[in-house]
Each structure stands twice: as structure tokens, then as C-alpha cells.
Design a protein around this motif. Structure first.
Motif, mmCIF file in Angstrom:
data_model
loop_
_atom_site.group_PDB
_atom_site.id
_atom_site.type_symbol
_atom_site.label_atom_id
_atom_site.label_comp_id
_atom_site.label_asym_id
_atom_site.label_seq_id
_atom_site.Cartn_x
_atom_site.Cartn_y
_atom_site.Cartn_z
ATOM 1 N N GLN A 8 0.851 -1.194 0.000
ATOM 2 C CA GLN A 8 0.000 0.000 0.000
ATOM 3 C C GLN A 8 0.885 1.241 0.000
ATOM 4 O OE1 GLN A 8 -3.482 -0.063 -0.122
ATOM 5 N NE2 GLN A 8 -3.109 -2.241 -0.499
ATOM 6 N N PRO A 9 0.361 2.364 -0.516
ATOM 7 C CA PRO A 9 1.202 3.559 -0.652
ATOM 8 C C PRO A 9 1.538 4.264 0.665
ATOM 9 C CG PRO A 9 -1.023 3.990 -1.454
ATOM 10 C CD PRO A 9 -0.941 2.521 -1.140
ATOM 11 N N THR A 10 0.643 4.199 1.665
ATOM 12 C CA THR A 10 0.856 4.960 2.904
ATOM 13 C C THR A 10 0.447 4.132 4.117
ATOM 14 O OG1 THR A 10 -1.364 5.878 2.865
ATOM 15 C CG2 THR A 10 0.353 7.162 1.734
ATOM 16 N N ASN A 11 0.806 4.633 5.307
ATOM 17 C CA ASN A 11 0.452 3.943 6.559
ATOM 18 C C ASN A 11 -1.048 3.764 6.716
ATOM 19 O OD1 ASN A 11 3.073 3.686 7.487
ATOM 20 N ND2 ASN A 11 3.024 5.626 8.576
ATOM 21 N N ALA A 12 -1.807 4.857 6.559
ATOM 22 C CA ALA A 12 -3.250 4.780 6.782
ATOM 23 C C ALA A 12 -3.897 3.791 5.813
ATOM 24 C CB ALA A 12 -3.881 6.162 6.638
ATOM 25 N N ILE A 36 4.767 -0.942 2.993
ATOM 26 C CA ILE A 36 4.263 0.423 2.828
ATOM 27 C C ILE A 36 5.258 1.165 1.952
ATOM 28 C CG2 ILE A 36 3.599 2.543 3.996
ATOM 29 C CD1 ILE A 36 3.106 0.732 6.512
ATOM 30 N N THR A 37 4.795 1.620 0.807
ATOM 31 C CA THR A 37 5.671 2.266 -0.172
ATOM 32 C C THR A 37 6.324 3.524 0.373
ATOM 33 O OG1 THR A 37 4.202 1.429 -1.903
ATOM 34 C CG2 THR A 37 5.787 3.114 -2.547
ATOM 35 N N ASP A 38 5.532 4.413 0.981
ATOM 36 C CA ASP A 38 6.067 5.660 1.521
ATOM 37 C C ASP A 38 5.470 5.918 2.905
ATOM 38 O OD1 ASP A 38 7.107 8.148 2.059
ATOM 39 O OD2 ASP A 38 6.360 9.089 0.225
ATOM 40 N N PRO A 39 6.082 5.370 3.955
ATOM 41 C CA PRO A 39 5.505 5.466 5.297
ATOM 42 C C PRO A 39 5.403 6.890 5.845
ATOM 43 C CG PRO A 39 7.604 4.297 5.357
ATOM 44 C CD PRO A 39 7.304 4.594 3.930
ATOM 45 N N LEU A 40 6.095 7.853 5.253
ATOM 46 C CA LEU A 40 6.031 9.233 5.745
ATOM 47 C C LEU A 40 4.981 10.067 5.016
ATOM 48 C CD1 LEU A 40 9.837 9.975 6.190
ATOM 49 C CD2 LEU A 40 8.186 9.235 7.906
ATOM 50 N N ASP A 46 -5.720 9.720 3.291
ATOM 51 C CA ASP A 46 -5.194 9.300 4.595
ATOM 52 C C ASP A 46 -5.767 10.153 5.721
ATOM 53 O OD1 ASP A 46 -3.460 7.332 3.485
ATOM 54 O OD2 ASP A 46 -2.051 8.913 2.962
ATOM 55 N N ALA A 47 -5.814 11.470 5.508
ATOM 56 C CA ALA A 47 -6.358 12.370 6.531
ATOM 57 C C ALA A 47 -7.815 12.012 6.821
ATOM 58 C CB ALA A 47 -6.224 13.822 6.085
ATOM 59 N N ASP A 48 -8.584 11.677 5.768
ATOM 60 C CA ASP A 48 -9.982 11.261 5.955
ATOM 61 C C ASP A 48 -10.070 9.964 6.757
ATOM 62 O OD1 ASP A 48 -10.837 13.466 4.519
ATOM 63 O OD2 ASP A 48 -11.115 12.349 2.640
ATOM 64 N N ILE A 49 -9.202 9.000 6.438
ATOM 65 C CA ILE A 49 -9.184 7.713 7.160
ATOM 66 C C ILE A 49 -8.872 7.961 8.637
ATOM 67 C CG2 ILE A 49 -7.940 5.521 7.437
ATOM 68 C CD1 ILE A 49 -7.502 5.580 4.350
ATOM 69 N N ILE A 50 -7.859 8.763 8.893
ATOM 70 C CA ILE A 50 -7.434 9.043 10.273
ATOM 71 C C ILE A 50 -8.552 9.752 11.043
ATOM 72 C CG2 ILE A 50 -5.814 10.403 11.673
ATOM 73 C CD1 ILE A 50 -3.711 9.739 9.404
ATOM 74 N N ARG A 51 -9.192 10.744 10.418
ATOM 75 C CA ARG A 51 -10.302 11.442 11.080
ATOM 76 C C ARG A 51 -11.433 10.475 11.425
ATOM 77 N NH1 ARG A 51 -8.927 15.724 7.957
ATOM 78 N NH2 ARG A 51 -10.244 15.163 6.208
ATOM 79 N N GLU A 52 -11.766 9.590 10.489
ATOM 80 C CA GLU A 52 -12.863 8.633 10.713
ATOM 81 C C GLU A 52 -12.524 7.669 11.856
ATOM 82 O OE1 GLU A 52 -16.647 7.236 9.989
ATOM 83 O OE2 GLU A 52 -15.679 8.907 8.938
ATOM 84 N N VAL A 53 -11.300 7.154 11.856
ATOM 85 C CA VAL A 53 -10.883 6.234 12.925
ATOM 86 C C VAL A 53 -10.832 6.958 14.260
ATOM 87 C CG1 VAL A 53 -8.985 4.776 13.773
ATOM 88 C CG2 VAL A 53 -9.656 4.664 11.366
#
Length: 175
Positions: A8-12, A36-40, A46-53
Motif C-alpha cells: 500500500q502507498p501509505t500507513n493509513a 508500505i511504499t512511503d511510510p512518511l 489518509d487524513a480522511d481515514i485518520i479522522r474517521e478512525v
């Protein structure tokens, strides 16, 4: 057995893919493996996923994702006190308060940074994370014209010295 997940491209997005795969297996899996392709990186998705979680966690009176992540590495403490004071402030101030409040045996960061090495009756506490978080210290150690590895005190090869110097120059460059 293990459960491999497509990279996957990112952590989230990696956590979402892993959670979805585990849920598809009935909510139970062992040894979930993902690249994870680019963990940083952090995209708008990603911001949407993090907000939802975080909203879900808050609704269930649990720590936010950043709160959980801070048990692994206390980023806010690092930003406030820097690498020089991070371990001392954590060990002498934060950890005793946390143990008092939760009455447990510590946090992951504590276990990461305080390995006990026992040789006979001698106990030495080592911190392998310090070499990673504080690389400038290694650049300050010289012997007979060669940079030394701090732990082993042997000169680095010319190739490793060039790589190290390049990495140190990159780390010092302003963001």
C-alpha cells in the motif's frame, strides 16, 4: 500461517487494507504482513481515514491514533525537548507518572530504549534507538582521521564514511 497484504502507498491505507483483510477472515488473523511504499506520506485520503478512525475511537472513549502512536515513540516529547533530553525527560518525568496513573509495567517506548544486558553480576542498560535518533553524535567521534562507529570504535570504510557524511549533510539541511 501468515496473511500477506498487497503493498500500500501509505500507513493509513496499509492499516485499512490490513484491517479489511483481517475482517474478511472473520476478524482473526496472525502474522499480517504488509509493505508500505512511503511510510512518511499522508494524502487527503489518509487524513480522511485518520479522522474517521479517531472519531470512532473518541466515541468509544479510546485514545486517538496519535495517542497510541505516542506510546511507541513519544513524538510530542521529542519535538518539545529534542533528542538531547528525550530519554531523560521520558524516564525521569513521564514514565513514573504514567505508571502511577495506570499501575502497569511500562510502555513500549520504555522497553525499546532500555534493554538490560546482564553479564555475570554486571547489568548494563543499552539504548539501541539512540544511535538512530541521534546520529550527529557519531559524526563527532574521530580516531586517526577516520570516523568511528560509536558502539564498536572501529574506523568506517571509505564507502561507509562517504554514505554517512552524505546522510549527515542531508539531515542538517533545513526543511
Amino acid at each position: 500461517m501468515y496473511l500477506p497484504i498487497e503493498p500500500q502507498p501509505t500507513n493509513a491505507q496499509a492499516w485499512l487494507a490490513a484491517a479489511s483483510a483481517v475482517q474478511a477472515r472473520g476478524g482473526d488473523a496472525h502474522n499480517v504482513v504488509i509493505d508500505i511504499t512511503d511510510p512518511l506520506a499522508e494524502s487527503n485520503v489518509d487524513a480522511d481515514i485518520i479522522r474517521e478512525v479517531d472519531a470512532f475511537l473518541h466515541a468509544h472513549r479510546r485514545n486517538s491514533l496519535s495517542g497510541v502512536a505516542n506510546t511507541i515513540f513519544p513524538q510530542a516529547l521529542y519535538e518539545r525537548h529534542g533528542a538531547e533530553a528525550l530519554y531523560v525527560v521520558y524516564r525521569d518525568t513521564v514514565l513514573p507518572r504514567m505508571k502511577q496513573m495506570t499501575h502497569d509495567w511500562g510502555r513500549y517506548f520504555d522497553r525499546l530504549t532500555a534493554w538490560k544486558k546482564v553479564r555475570g553480576s554486571k547489568i548494563e542498560v543499552i539504548n539501541p534507538l539512540d544511535d538512530r535518533i541521534h546520529p550527529p553524535r557519531a559524526a563527532e567521534i574521530f580516531c586517526k582521521g577516520g570516523i568511528l562507529k560509536p558502539r564498536f570504535r572501529r574506523p568506517l570504510s571509505a564507502r561507509k564514511r562517504a554514505l554517512f557524511s552524505s546522510a549527515m549533510a542531508e539531515a542538517r539541511r533545513p526543511s
